[in-house]
Design a protein around this motif. Sequence first.
Motif, PDB file in Angstrom:
ATOM      1  N   MET A 104       0.847  -1.194   0.000  1.00  0.00           N
ATOM      2  CA  MET A 104       0.000   0.000   0.000  1.00  0.00           C
ATOM      3  C   MET A 104       0.881   1.241   0.000  1.00  0.00           C
ATOM      4  SD  MET A 104      -2.676   1.340   2.926  1.00  0.00           S
ATOM      5  CE  MET A 104      -3.731  -0.097   2.880  1.00  0.00           C
ATOM      6  N   SER A 105       0.627   2.145  -0.922  1.00  0.00           N
ATOM      7  CA  SER A 105       1.342   3.423  -0.902  1.00  0.00           C
ATOM      8  C   SER A 105       0.340   4.531  -0.608  1.00  0.00           C
ATOM      9  CB  SER A 105       2.036   3.661  -2.248  1.00  0.00           C
ATOM     10  OG  SER A 105       1.096   3.637  -3.312  1.00  0.00           O
ATOM     11  N   PHE A 106       0.866   5.621  -0.039  1.00  0.00           N
ATOM     12  CA  PHE A 106      -0.010   6.699   0.409  1.00  0.00           C
ATOM     13  C   PHE A 106       0.374   8.021  -0.241  1.00  0.00           C
ATOM     14  CE2 PHE A 106      -0.054   3.938   4.299  1.00  0.00           C
ATOM     15  CZ  PHE A 106      -1.412   3.647   4.296  1.00  0.00           C
ATOM     16  N   LYS A 107      -0.632   8.855  -0.455  1.00  0.00           N
ATOM     17  CA  LYS A 107      -0.413  10.267  -0.751  1.00  0.00           C
ATOM     18  C   LYS A 107      -0.579  11.001   0.572  1.00  0.00           C
ATOM     19  CE  LYS A 107      -2.395  14.267  -3.108  1.00  0.00           C
ATOM     20  NZ  LYS A 107      -3.536  14.775  -3.907  1.00  0.00           N
ATOM     21  N   LYS A 108       0.415  11.804   0.942  1.00  0.00           N
ATOM     22  CA  LYS A 108       0.377  12.464   2.253  1.00  0.00           C
ATOM     23  C   LYS A 108      -0.018  13.927   2.126  1.00  0.00           C
ATOM     24  CE  LYS A 108       4.240  13.294   4.625  1.00  0.00           C
ATOM     25  NZ  LYS A 108       5.402  13.091   5.520  1.00  0.00           N
ATOM     26  N   THR A 109      -0.944  14.328   2.984  1.00  0.00           N
ATOM     27  CA  THR A 109      -1.349  15.728   3.087  1.00  0.00           C
ATOM     28  C   THR A 109      -1.231  16.142   4.543  1.00  0.00           C
ATOM     29  OG1 THR A 109      -2.961  15.392   1.309  1.00  0.00           O
ATOM     30  CG2 THR A 109      -3.162  17.409   2.612  1.00  0.00           C
ATOM     31  N   ASN A 110      -0.519  17.218   4.820  1.00  0.00           N
ATOM     32  CA  ASN A 110      -0.363  17.682   6.199  1.00  0.00           C
ATOM     33  C   ASN A 110      -1.385  18.762   6.531  1.00  0.00           C
ATOM     34  OD1 ASN A 110       1.772  15.963   6.561  1.00  0.00           O
ATOM     35  ND2 ASN A 110       3.353  17.514   6.282  1.00  0.00           N
ATOM     36  N   ILE A 111      -2.076  18.560   7.645  1.00  0.00           N
ATOM     37  CA  ILE A 111      -3.037  19.545   8.152  1.00  0.00           C
ATOM     38  C   ILE A 111      -2.530  19.998   9.516  1.00  0.00           C
ATOM     39  CG2 ILE A 111      -5.447  20.042   8.692  1.00  0.00           C
ATOM     40  CD1 ILE A 111      -5.128  19.124   5.845  1.00  0.00           C
ATOM     41  N   SER A 112      -2.336  21.292   9.702  1.00  0.00           N
ATOM     42  CA  SER A 112      -1.782  21.777  10.966  1.00  0.00           C
ATOM     43  C   SER A 112      -2.702  21.426  12.127  1.00  0.00           C
ATOM     44  CB  SER A 112      -1.574  23.289  10.916  1.00  0.00           C
ATOM     45  OG  SER A 112      -2.817  23.968  10.956  1.00  0.00           O
TER      46      SER A 112
ATOM     47  N   GLU B 202       7.887   5.240   6.538  1.00  0.00           N
ATOM     48  CA  GLU B 202       8.287   5.991   5.354  1.00  0.00           C
ATOM     49  C   GLU B 202       7.612   7.355   5.303  1.00  0.00           C
ATOM     50  OE1 GLU B 202       7.874   5.600   0.491  1.00  0.00           O
ATOM     51  OE2 GLU B 202       7.667   3.808   1.746  1.00  0.00           O
ATOM     52  N   ASN B 203       6.369   7.425   5.748  1.00  0.00           N
ATOM     53  CA  ASN B 203       5.600   8.675   5.644  1.00  0.00           C
ATOM     54  C   ASN B 203       5.730   9.574   6.863  1.00  0.00           C
ATOM     55  OD1 ASN B 203       3.705   8.808   3.094  1.00  0.00           O
ATOM     56  ND2 ASN B 203       3.766   6.653   3.721  1.00  0.00           N
ATOM     57  N   PHE B 204       5.994   8.993   8.025  1.00  0.00           N
ATOM     58  CA  PHE B 204       6.072   9.798   9.241  1.00  0.00           C
ATOM     59  C   PHE B 204       7.407  10.543   9.317  1.00  0.00           C
ATOM     60  CE2 PHE B 204       2.950   7.428  12.289  1.00  0.00           C
ATOM     61  CZ  PHE B 204       1.901   7.826  11.477  1.00  0.00           C
ATOM     62  N   ASP B 205       7.330  11.774   9.732  1.00  0.00           N
ATOM     63  CA  ASP B 205       8.507  12.588  10.001  1.00  0.00           C
ATOM     64  C   ASP B 205       8.340  13.136  11.412  1.00  0.00           C
ATOM     65  OD1 ASP B 205      10.400  14.603  10.294  1.00  0.00           O
ATOM     66  OD2 ASP B 205      10.245  15.273   8.222  1.00  0.00           O
ATOM     67  N   PRO B 206       9.243  12.784  12.354  1.00  0.00           N
ATOM     68  CA  PRO B 206       9.064  13.223  13.742  1.00  0.00           C
ATOM     69  C   PRO B 206       9.108  14.733  13.919  1.00  0.00           C
ATOM     70  CG  PRO B 206      11.229  12.199  13.431  1.00  0.00           C
ATOM     71  CD  PRO B 206      10.451  11.960  12.182  1.00  0.00           C
ATOM     72  N   PHE B 207       9.567  15.457  12.888  1.00  0.00           N
ATOM     73  CA  PHE B 207       9.634  16.919  12.991  1.00  0.00           C
ATOM     74  C   PHE B 207       8.525  17.609  12.191  1.00  0.00           C
ATOM     75  CE2 PHE B 207      13.863  15.438  14.092  1.00  0.00           C
ATOM     76  CZ  PHE B 207      14.141  16.185  15.234  1.00  0.00           C
ATOM     77  N   GLU B 208       7.579  16.835  11.686  1.00  0.00           N
ATOM     78  CA  GLU B 208       6.398  17.419  11.055  1.00  0.00           C
ATOM     79  C   GLU B 208       5.280  17.455  12.083  1.00  0.00           C
ATOM     80  OE1 GLU B 208       6.817  16.314   6.294  1.00  0.00           O
ATOM     81  OE2 GLU B 208       5.413  15.206   7.542  1.00  0.00           O
ATOM     82  N   PHE B 209       5.021  18.631  12.604  1.00  0.00           N
ATOM     83  CA  PHE B 209       4.034  18.759  13.677  1.00  0.00           C
ATOM     84  C   PHE B 209       2.676  19.106  13.072  1.00  0.00           C
ATOM     85  CE2 PHE B 209       8.136  20.269  15.678  1.00  0.00           C
ATOM     86  CZ  PHE B 209       8.447  19.019  16.186  1.00  0.00           C
ATOM     87  N   SER B 210       2.007  18.063  12.612  1.00  0.00           N
ATOM     88  CA  SER B 210       0.718  18.215  11.953  1.00  0.00           C
ATOM     89  C   SER B 210       0.039  16.854  11.899  1.00  0.00           C
ATOM     90  CB  SER B 210       0.909  18.746  10.525  1.00  0.00           C
ATOM     91  OG  SER B 210       1.739  17.855   9.789  1.00  0.00           O
ATOM     92  N   VAL B 211      -1.236  16.856  11.542  1.00  0.00           N
ATOM     93  CA  VAL B 211      -1.914  15.590  11.263  1.00  0.00           C
ATOM     94  C   VAL B 211      -1.551  15.194   9.840  1.00  0.00           C
ATOM     95  CG1 VAL B 211      -4.124  14.434  10.986  1.00  0.00           C
ATOM     96  CG2 VAL B 211      -3.818  16.060  12.841  1.00  0.00           C
ATOM     97  N   GLN B 212      -0.956  14.016   9.707  1.00  0.00           N
ATOM     98  CA  GLN B 212      -0.533  13.556   8.392  1.00  0.00           C
ATOM     99  C   GLN B 212      -1.634  12.653   7.824  1.00  0.00           C
ATOM    100  OE1 GLN B 212       3.663  12.243   8.729  1.00  0.00           O
ATOM    101  NE2 GLN B 212       3.759  13.604  10.519  1.00  0.00           N
ATOM    102  N   VAL B 213      -2.399  13.202   6.890  1.00  0.00           N
ATOM    103  CA  VAL B 213      -3.496  12.456   6.272  1.00  0.00           C
ATOM    104  C   VAL B 213      -2.904  11.573   5.176  1.00  0.00           C
ATOM    105  CG1 VAL B 213      -5.715  12.591   5.108  1.00  0.00           C
ATOM    106  CG2 VAL B 213      -5.068  14.356   6.767  1.00  0.00           C
ATOM    107  N   LEU B 214      -3.037  10.262   5.356  1.00  0.00           N
ATOM    108  CA  LEU B 214      -2.463   9.294   4.427  1.00  0.00           C
ATOM    109  C   LEU B 214      -3.587   8.669   3.613  1.00  0.00           C
ATOM    110  CD1 LEU B 214       0.052   7.566   6.892  1.00  0.00           C
ATOM    111  CD2 LEU B 214       0.451   9.537   5.393  1.00  0.00           C
ATOM    112  N   THR B 215      -3.634   9.029   2.341  1.00  0.00           N
ATOM    113  CA  THR B 215      -4.679   8.542   1.447  1.00  0.00           C
ATOM    114  C   THR B 215      -4.102   7.463   0.540  1.00  0.00           C
ATOM    115  OG1 THR B 215      -5.665  10.753   1.448  1.00  0.00           O
ATOM    116  CG2 THR B 215      -6.433   9.201  -0.228  1.00  0.00           C
ATOM    117  N   GLU B 216      -4.732   6.298   0.549  1.00  0.00           N
ATOM    118  CA  GLU B 216      -4.241   5.185  -0.268  1.00  0.00           C
ATOM    119  C   GLU B 216      -4.335   5.526  -1.749  1.00  0.00           C
ATOM    120  OE1 GLU B 216      -5.131   0.413  -1.039  1.00  0.00           O
ATOM    121  OE2 GLU B 216      -6.442   1.592   0.256  1.00  0.00           O
ATOM    122  N   VAL B 217      -3.245   5.217  -2.468  1.00  0.00           N
ATOM    123  CA  VAL B 217      -3.247   5.458  -3.920  1.00  0.00           C
ATOM    124  C   VAL B 217      -2.854   4.174  -4.645  1.00  0.00           C
ATOM    125  CG1 VAL B 217      -2.761   7.908  -3.761  1.00  0.00           C
ATOM    126  CG2 VAL B 217      -0.858   6.291  -3.793  1.00  0.00           C
TER     127      VAL B 217
END
Length: 535
Positions: A1-9, A520-535
């Motif tokens: 499964m691969s994801f498209k990531k969108t960050n929401i503060s 792969e998608n998580f970044d410990p320095f990205e302070f946001s909700v990481q919306v992972l949409t399956e593609v």
Amino acid sequence: MSFKKTNISYKETGMFSKALTSYLEGAPNLKSFYEYSPSMAAFGEALKNVGKYEYPRKLLATSLKECYNRNIPGMASDATLNNIKKLEEKNCFTVTTGHQLCLFTGPLYFVFKIITVINLAERLNKEYPASHFVPVYWMASEDHDFAEINHANLFGKKVEWNVKDTGGPVGRLPLTSLSSVMEDLFAVMGDGENSKELKQLISDSYNGAETLSQATFSFVNALFGKYGLVILEPDNSELKKVFSPIITDEIINGNSFRLVSEANKKLVESGVEPQVNPREINLFYIDEHGRNRIEKNDGKFNVLNTEMIFNVTEITELVKILPQNFSPNVLLRPVYQQSILPNVAYVGGPAEISYWLQLKSVFTHYKIPFPVLMPRNSALIINNPLAQKMSKLNITVKDLFKDTESLIKEVITRSDGLPDFEKEGAKLKEIYASLGKKVNELDPTLVPFTQAELQKQLNGLKTLETKLMRVKKQKEETSVMKIRKLKEFLFPGGGLQERTENFIPFYLQQGPTFFDSLKENFDPFEFSVQVLTEV
């Protein structure tokens, strides 16, 4: 499964505390409540301070080896064993997260915590190659709130362990009555290939264990041991001996009550509500009666719900003989953790970050290094069928964080046949503004009447909008129902998915690579909700 990531503060979602968002923004009113900002650069200074402290490294490594040999003999990964060995060296440091022993790991955010500390350790190892960093899971095995850990939610169903609550540490609970719960879980999981593998992992972990602590230890190791995660069981007499001077000071002097009370007052003045209120003695006593608070009355110390009463000499002597019987509460647990681990960072959720902010003066008092406070990664996972529904409904990722009724209104308004009442209202205001100028020139006394007429027209427009919206909802009942189901699935009970849903449904779809995808998608320095949409 691969994801498209969108960050929401965090702030944009409207679902996170003011304490967390203010902390991440570096608000001046909070800077006195922590030592370092949550940035890569801050770790250089943290390493210097933590490096000066004398930790019981050999005892820690020995204790960890014994715990692994006792719980899962021969099952520790080479990466984990290597990390335990390196803890004896002065250039080795830990990044830690803690969590309760929730059944089958509980909500998704437990997995997110673990992935965050693993990723953070890996990033620090690259950034500071002269040091070595170890990811640690601190088992909250001494907690006694059974209702918080006795269930798991998956596919909209609650699998629950109904057994008598002893009131003691949940880690010591025997698993003799868990077989029926596992049958319920396995029935929900189905019989796919990934299901068979996961069922075997669960069976090996829980059927082969005597206590919940041992089962959780085994299961977490089976899932994350390959990444070098080190699991620490704090319900340990040798480690408690290291902490015993602070236990004694807490009993005699109650410094944490004074210091946290002062911090809480300052937090309130800064506009932040404290997460936890301190007690005069922030310790529990563990024995066959359970885990009960210690209170001081007339110079004596009594254990609630028991007949045990001690004087100062008796209780301080007991700390020396049986330190494992004394258990820190939520405010002293971080102090215990930091006194035995060479910890440069603590990874926690919003509530945890909030109560750590109450504790800086306690750490200063005991001359124990304060860690970098790092929020755990937060995520919303959207599978392909849900993504397709969103596309058909013309709903974006950002739209998801709007309340249900507002979202329904927006979606329906976007479709043909419904006027844009906001624009129509703006036109009315323009018309009456122009009228108002002329009225004011001719007869200023009629201006209030003109304004009242405008308000009457706006009220009529609002009534018409409400009636048309009702008609539109009825005509588009299927779309409305789909929006409600979508929101409830992704935000169960109005909260974030990660706070309710278990990891198992996602694992059944993807298998063990699910964790790799998160890594792969998580970044410990990205302070946001990481919306992972399956593609």
